[in-house]
Design a protein around this motif. Structure first.
Motif, mmCIF file in Angstrom:
data_model
loop_
_atom_site.group_PDB
_atom_site.id
_atom_site.type_symbol
_atom_site.label_atom_id
_atom_site.label_comp_id
_atom_site.label_asym_id
_atom_site.label_seq_id
_atom_site.Cartn_x
_atom_site.Cartn_y
_atom_site.Cartn_z
ATOM 1 N N VAL A 171 0.716 -1.385 -0.037
ATOM 2 C CA VAL A 171 0.203 -0.048 -0.098
ATOM 3 C C VAL A 171 0.880 1.301 0.059
ATOM 4 C CG1 VAL A 171 -0.268 0.460 2.441
ATOM 5 C CG2 VAL A 171 -2.252 0.906 1.031
ATOM 6 N N LEU A 227 0.296 3.666 -2.997
ATOM 7 C CA LEU A 227 -0.860 4.301 -3.096
ATOM 8 C C LEU A 227 -1.021 5.369 -1.919
ATOM 9 C CD1 LEU A 227 -3.096 1.300 -3.371
ATOM 10 C CD2 LEU A 227 -2.998 3.064 -5.352
ATOM 11 N N LEU A 265 -8.828 2.761 3.364
ATOM 12 C CA LEU A 265 -7.946 1.629 2.377
ATOM 13 C C LEU A 265 -7.379 0.625 3.171
ATOM 14 C CD1 LEU A 265 -6.758 1.256 -0.295
ATOM 15 C CD2 LEU A 265 -5.072 3.168 0.399
ATOM 16 N N GLU A 291 -6.428 -4.075 3.698
ATOM 17 C CA GLU A 291 -5.813 -5.204 3.259
ATOM 18 C C GLU A 291 -6.711 -6.119 3.698
ATOM 19 O OE1 GLU A 291 -4.051 -7.526 4.859
ATOM 20 O OE2 GLU A 291 -2.703 -6.541 6.422
ATOM 21 N N GLN A 318 -10.005 -2.064 -0.991
ATOM 22 C CA GLN A 318 -8.632 -2.788 -0.513
ATOM 23 C C GLN A 318 -7.781 -2.704 -1.452
ATOM 24 O OE1 GLN A 318 -10.639 -6.972 0.815
ATOM 25 N NE2 GLN A 318 -12.047 -6.235 -1.021
ATOM 26 N N TYR A 319 -6.672 -2.906 -0.712
ATOM 27 C CA TYR A 319 -5.298 -3.070 -1.756
ATOM 28 C C TYR A 319 -4.985 -4.640 -1.529
ATOM 29 C CZ TYR A 319 -2.739 -2.817 2.656
ATOM 30 O OH TYR A 319 -2.058 -2.859 3.974
ATOM 31 N N PHE A 342 -7.233 -2.333 -5.265
ATOM 32 C CA PHE A 342 -5.882 -1.697 -6.007
ATOM 33 C C PHE A 342 -4.956 -2.678 -5.736
ATOM 34 C CE2 PHE A 342 -9.319 1.325 -5.325
ATOM 35 C CZ PHE A 342 -9.030 2.372 -6.159
ATOM 36 N N THR A 343 -4.241 -3.218 -6.961
ATOM 37 C CA THR A 343 -3.075 -4.018 -6.954
ATOM 38 C C THR A 343 -2.229 -3.483 -7.839
ATOM 39 O OG1 THR A 343 -2.618 -6.502 -7.110
ATOM 40 C CG2 THR A 343 -4.329 -5.471 -8.642
ATOM 41 N N HIS A 344 -0.869 -4.093 -7.585
ATOM 42 C CA HIS A 344 0.147 -3.892 -8.464
ATOM 43 C C HIS A 344 0.682 -5.112 -9.306
ATOM 44 C CE1 HIS A 344 2.796 -4.917 -4.564
ATOM 45 N NE2 HIS A 344 3.153 -5.915 -5.561
ATOM 46 N N ALA A 353 0.880 4.950 -9.725
ATOM 47 C CA ALA A 353 0.026 5.018 -8.432
ATOM 48 C C ALA A 353 -0.885 6.375 -8.498
ATOM 49 C CB ALA A 353 0.831 4.851 -6.943
#
Length: 419
Positions: A39, A42, A142, A144, A163-164, A207-209, A408
């Motif tokens: 996170v 972000l 935000l 997890e 969520q991340y 939201f994810t990488h 981001a």
């Protein structure tokens, strides 16, 4: 929008919509480096856009949060005796790695998800989480998927949450499935609608990488309502930090790491197997132990191996020809972002098996079992990761995909829209 909105932050749009000029965001993370690190890009992007960010995390982890430059909002850790009582029920692999890795995985995950994340962690953190929401009045939470108190608190206080990612999209469903009995208990005790917590977790945007190719084929049942992908600050293959001096400086570098906690879980036999196997490979090997392990405890080292408790991955990865890891999300995706082929040895958590399978299936690495035969097969697997041109090309292709993802900062508006 939370009930305690700050009117100066609202600008009119056409119709009945509003757009947030600035907002307050409460990030919620368990006290684990692998759960917090995803996170960070972000949170920094939100602060750079003028938003106010606080990170709710166990008090024992608050200094780690502050070291990243964020304001910490500490919540209580579970009582040590309660946590120890749960940990005593975890399977403990023998030093010879003879116990079935599948058995370790299944029982460990049931206990960790249901009894730790959804049990002692969540119950200890919930009073503080509610207090921070009441005092800070966030426009958005935000969180997890493993941080349960923030899910409960955001539902109780009607604060929007997103969520991340700490794994593939499948991990959201996996976490909800493992938490169902814990979430149902909170619903009964707090007079929340049946299945409302699980439904909220599954509907929340993610939201994810993780690049799309890494997620393809991993969605087994339900998925979040929407998925937003952003670029992980990728390692530059032409640069890197200074490394210690050992072995042949012209030999390819193999970076071996099993995350921050494996050394606390009686995996000493694993580290010795890795050293024995890679001592015969024509490469320099940097092995890190993480928390709970020490380099000196593993002496004598083979001549081509150096052991450190920790080394910054951003400094190591640009020099790395192949990585040996356990399938943790952060380590795996960092190697993907650097275009480094991998040999993955899942150890104790379901996401590690999921990530290992994806590494294997997209052709950027190999998956091995952490069993008694590991030392016999690891050396050949590492040689393949170093030398196979198809694997190297696949790793570079995934890296190019990740570099092409939005920054981001480009997802700040999507986070504002969620609020």
């Amino acid at each position: 929008m939370s009930g305690a909105a700050h009117p100066a932050s609202l600008l009119p749009r056409t119709g009945h919509e509003t757009i947030l000029d600035r907002m307050r965001v409460l990030v919620a993370s368990t006290g684990n480096v692998g759960h917090f690190s995803p996170v960070v890009p972000l949170a920094r992007a939100l602060e750079a856009a003028g938003d106010e960010v606080r990170v709710a995390t166990p008090a024992s982890f608050a200094d780690r949060v502050r070291a990243h430059g964020f304001a910490a909002a500490p919540v209580d850790d579970p009582a040590p005796d309660e946590l120890e009582a749960v940990y005593r029920t975890l399977p403990r692999p023998g030093a010879d790695l003879a116990q079935s890795s599948a058995a370790i995985r299944d029982l460990s995950n049931l206990i960790m998800v249901r009894d730790v994340f959804g049990g002692v962690d969540a119950r200890a953190a919930l009073p503080g989480m509610l207090a921070h929401i009441d005092a800070f009045a966030p426009d958005l939470v935000l969180r997890e998927p493993a941080e349960v108190a923030s899910l409960v608190a955001s539902q109780l206080r009607s604060v929007p949450h997103v969520q991340y990612g700490i794994g593939t999209v499948t991990m959201v469903q996996f976490m909800v499935d493992g938490l169902r009995s814990s979430l149902a208990a909170f619903e009964r005790e707090l007079d929340l609608a049946d299945r409302s917590l699980a439904d909220a977790a599954l509907r929340a945007p993610l939201f994810t990488h993780a690049p799309e190719v890494f997620d393809e084929g991993s969605v087994e049942t339900a998925a979040p309502r929407s998925v937003h992908r952003f670029r992980l600050p990728a390692s530059d293959r032409d640069r890197g930090g200074a490394l210690p001096s050992w072995g042949d400086p012209d030999a390819p570098l193999v970076y071996a790491t099993f995350g921050s906690v494996a050394a606390t879980m009686a995996f000493e036999g694993l580290y010795r197997s890795v050293m024995a196997a890679l001592g015969g490979v024509d490469a320099r090997v940097l092995l890190t132990t993480g928390e709970g392990g020490t380099a000196e405890a593993l002496r004598p080292w083979p001549d081509n191996v150096r052991v450190e408790q920790w080394w910054p991955q951003a400094e190591v990865m640009p020099h790395t020809a192949a990585m040996v890891g356990h399938g943790g999300f952060g380590t795996t995706t960092t190697a993907l972002a650097a275009g480094v082929p991998q040999v993955v040895i899942p150890l104790f958590a379901t996401d590690q098996w999921i990530n290992a399978a994806r590494v294997r299936d997209i052709g950027v690495g190999l998956e091995l079992d952490a069993g008694p035969d590991l030392a016999d097969v690891l050396a050949d697997a590492v040689r393949t990761a170093i030398e196979d041109p198809r694997m190297r090309a696949a790793a570079r292709a995934v890296r190019n995909d990740m570099v092409a993802l939005p920054h981001a900062r480009d997802l700040v508006q999507a986070l504002h829209d969620a609020a």
